[in-house]
Enzyme design. Structure first.
Site, PDB file in Angstrom:
ATOM      1  N   GLU A  16      38.293  47.068  48.515  1.00 47.62           N
ATOM      2  CA  GLU A  16      37.398  45.933  48.227  1.00 47.62           C
ATOM      3  C   GLU A  16      36.346  45.670  49.311  1.00 47.62           C
ATOM      4  O   GLU A  16      36.161  44.535  49.742  1.00 47.62           O
ATOM      5  CB  GLU A  16      38.229  44.668  47.974  1.00 47.62           C
ATOM      6  CG  GLU A  16      39.251  44.859  46.858  1.00 47.62           C
ATOM      7  CD  GLU A  16      40.094  43.610  46.571  1.00 47.62           C
ATOM      8  OE1 GLU A  16      40.012  42.647  47.348  1.00 47.62           O
ATOM      9  OE2 GLU A  16      40.837  43.633  45.584  1.00 47.62           O
ATOM     10  N   GLU A  50      44.940  49.618  39.234  1.00 49.41           N
ATOM     11  CA  GLU A  50      45.650  48.332  39.219  1.00 49.41           C
ATOM     12  C   GLU A  50      45.519  47.636  37.867  1.00 49.41           C
ATOM     13  O   GLU A  50      45.335  46.428  37.793  1.00 49.41           O
ATOM     14  CB  GLU A  50      45.086  47.401  40.299  1.00 49.41           C
ATOM     15  CG  GLU A  50      45.093  47.982  41.687  1.00 49.41           C
ATOM     16  CD  GLU A  50      44.727  46.967  42.774  1.00 49.41           C
ATOM     17  OE1 GLU A  50      44.623  45.760  42.485  1.00 49.41           O
ATOM     18  OE2 GLU A  50      44.549  47.418  43.920  1.00 49.41           O
TER      19      GLU A  50
HETATM   20  C1  XIL Z   1      48.022  41.115  45.189  1.00 49.24           C
HETATM   21  C2  XIL Z   1      49.503  41.050  44.937  1.00 49.24           C
HETATM   22  O1  XIL Z   1      49.764  41.447  43.616  1.00 49.24           O
HETATM   23  C3  XIL Z   1      49.965  39.656  45.158  1.00 49.24           C
HETATM   24  O2  XIL Z   1      51.363  39.587  44.976  1.00 49.24           O
HETATM   25  C4  XIL Z   1      49.575  39.185  46.562  1.00 49.24           C
HETATM   26  O3  XIL Z   1      49.885  37.850  46.693  1.00 49.24           O
HETATM   27  C5  XIL Z   1      48.105  39.395  46.809  1.00 49.24           C
HETATM   28  O4  XIL Z   1      47.730  40.713  46.512  1.00 49.24           O
HETATM   29  N1  XIL Z   1      43.693  43.638  44.317  1.00 49.24           N
HETATM   30  C6  XIL Z   1      44.458  44.372  45.178  1.00 49.24           C
HETATM   31  C7  XIL Z   1      45.883  44.037  45.330  1.00 49.24           C
HETATM   32  O5  XIL Z   1      43.968  45.371  45.722  1.00 49.24           O
HETATM   33  O6  XIL Z   1      46.348  44.305  46.639  1.00 49.24           O
HETATM   34  C8  XIL Z   1      46.165  42.613  45.000  1.00 49.24           C
HETATM   35  O7  XIL Z   1      47.569  42.442  45.026  1.00 49.24           O
HETATM   36  C9  XIL Z   1      45.602  42.272  43.638  1.00 49.24           C
HETATM   37  C10 XIL Z   1      44.118  42.446  43.625  1.00 49.24           C
END
Ligand code: XIL
Length: 387
Positions: A180, A296
């Site tokens: 990100e 994701e």
């Molecule tokens: C999220 C997790 O799912 C949560 O449990 C945590 O609180 C925060 O991070 N993009 C990403 C992930 O790259 O690392 C994130 O994961 C969700 C959005």
């Protein structure tokens, strides 16, 4: 196209909702997508798959990989979930346990308890193990802001990457080296997000991280991972273009980067998904010599009618629409969902959606049963060309 469409109550409800949202007004694809969507949400018969093979098996049959993000806690505490995870997933991605906030109790030490547990689990189940993530603006430990400054930042970053990447070298399939790093809203001409790492090290932090990861594990697939790249909207278009520029810059400097991770956090009620835009982007990434992974995926079912069938099928529809488009592209090597069961989804961490119904964005339901989203993924995998 709509001449012969007689809408039942469920369809009418959905039609009203999407029309209100402006769907069907922009471009040819949207019209056919609306018709398909109405048909899709009216019955689950559109989401079926032949046989009982798992997603892992269906992906493997095509030379693809399927897996999911998971926390140590849910795998260790729920044997039924554990069994479902082992059955469905060919890749394990630690959802939380490889992030700085868990790995780094303080600036001098590392705590690999949970990450090692997950790595062992993946090894025992003969799953691939995917690393997430080495450099991110989020989930930094509380000490970070006090202890890391311009004079030690590079050394802290290098030590983290060397230690973590070396530990799993030989076992890891791929690393999300940087997560990100683009945020158009931060207003920079290069599109970079104004992260702590950018403030401390300047834009070179990205290249530094990839080079360090490659040195620590020359065999791992090194990935740049980001969200907001999916739909036909100016914001996503601007982000796609900034990501492409970043990837071009990295490649032109000879940076060891091998793939783009497209997070694919989607919304079921989206009116702006246009597969050809996404495919065009994937092709441009592939032209740079990079692979692509859907890293994701989940589909938020908020702001939909409470009718559980509409909700479930609207979610499934997006999985099918999205995955059948990208899986045709030879550069796409796998799909990961951000969780496997609706019981364990980060989207529930924000509380209940407005309708009061629990959010159900994933392939398995709360009780680990296959639902229409699972069938949508299964049939997209079945229809994908073999690699
Ligand atoms: C999220 C997790 O799912 C949560 O449990 C945590 O609180 C925060 O991070 N993009 C990403 C992930 O790259 O690392 C994130 O994961 C969700 C959005």
């Amino acid at each position: 196209m709509f001449k012969n469409l007689r809408l039942n109550r469920r369809q009418a409800l959905w039609f009203g909702l999407t029309t209100l949202a402006g769907m069907g007004t922009i471009g040819g694809h949207k019209f056919s997508s609306l018709a398909q969507q109405i048909a899709a949400v009216s019955s689950s018969t559109n989401f079926t798959a032949v046989g009982t093979n798992s997603l892992r098996q269906r992906a493997a049959a095509k030379g693809l990989i399927y897996g999911a993000a998971v926390r140590h806690k849910s795998l260790a505490s729920n044997p039924t979930f554990n069994k479902s995870f082992a059955n469905e997933c060919g890749v394990l991605v630690p959802e939380w346990d490889l992030k700085w906030a868990t790995l780094r109790p303080d600036i001098n030490s590392f705590d690999f308890t949970y990450a090692d547990w997950l790595a062992n689990y993946a090894r025992n189940q003969k799953m691939l193990f995917r690393g997430h993530t080495l450099v991110w603006h989020d989930s930094l430990p509380a000490w970070f802001g006090q202890k890391v400054n311009q004079s030690n930042a590079k050394q802290v970053l290098l030590k983290h990457i060397e230690t973590v990447v070396r530990r799993y070298a030989g076992q890891i399939h791929s690393w999300d080296v940087v997560n990100e790093a683009i945020n158009i809203k931060d207003g920079r001409s290069d599109g970079l997000r104004n992260t702590p790492w950018l403030k401390l090290l300047g834009p070179d932090y990205i290249e530094i991280a990839f080079r360090a990861a490659a040195k620590a594990d020359p065999k791992a697939l090194l990935v740049y991972n980001d969200y907001g790249l999916d739909v036909d909207y100016w914001e996503d278009e601007a982000k796609r273009s900034a990501v492409l520029k970043l990837l071009e810059r990295l490649k032109s400097k000879g940076t060891p980067i091998h793939a783009l991770g497209i997070q694919a956090h989607m919304e079921a009620r989206t009116t702006r998904f246009n597969p050809s835009r996404l495919v065009e982007f994937v092709r441009r990434v592939a032209k740079l010599g990079l692979k692509v992974m859907i890293t994701e995926m989940d589909v938020r079912d908020t702001n939909l009618p409470n009718d559980p069938v509409i909700r479930a099928n609207a979610v499934a529809y997006v999985y099918k629409d999205y995955l059948s488009a990208v899986l045709k592209e030879p550069s796409v090597i796998g799909v990961m969902t951000w969780g496997l069961s609706d019981r364990y989804t980060w989207l529930a961490e924000d509380g209940q959606p407005l309708t009061g119904a629990p959010v159900k964005p994933l392939p398995l339901d709360y009780d680990f049963k296959r639902k229409s989203a699972w069938y949508a993924i299964a049939s997209a995998l079945d229809q994908a060309p073999k690699r």
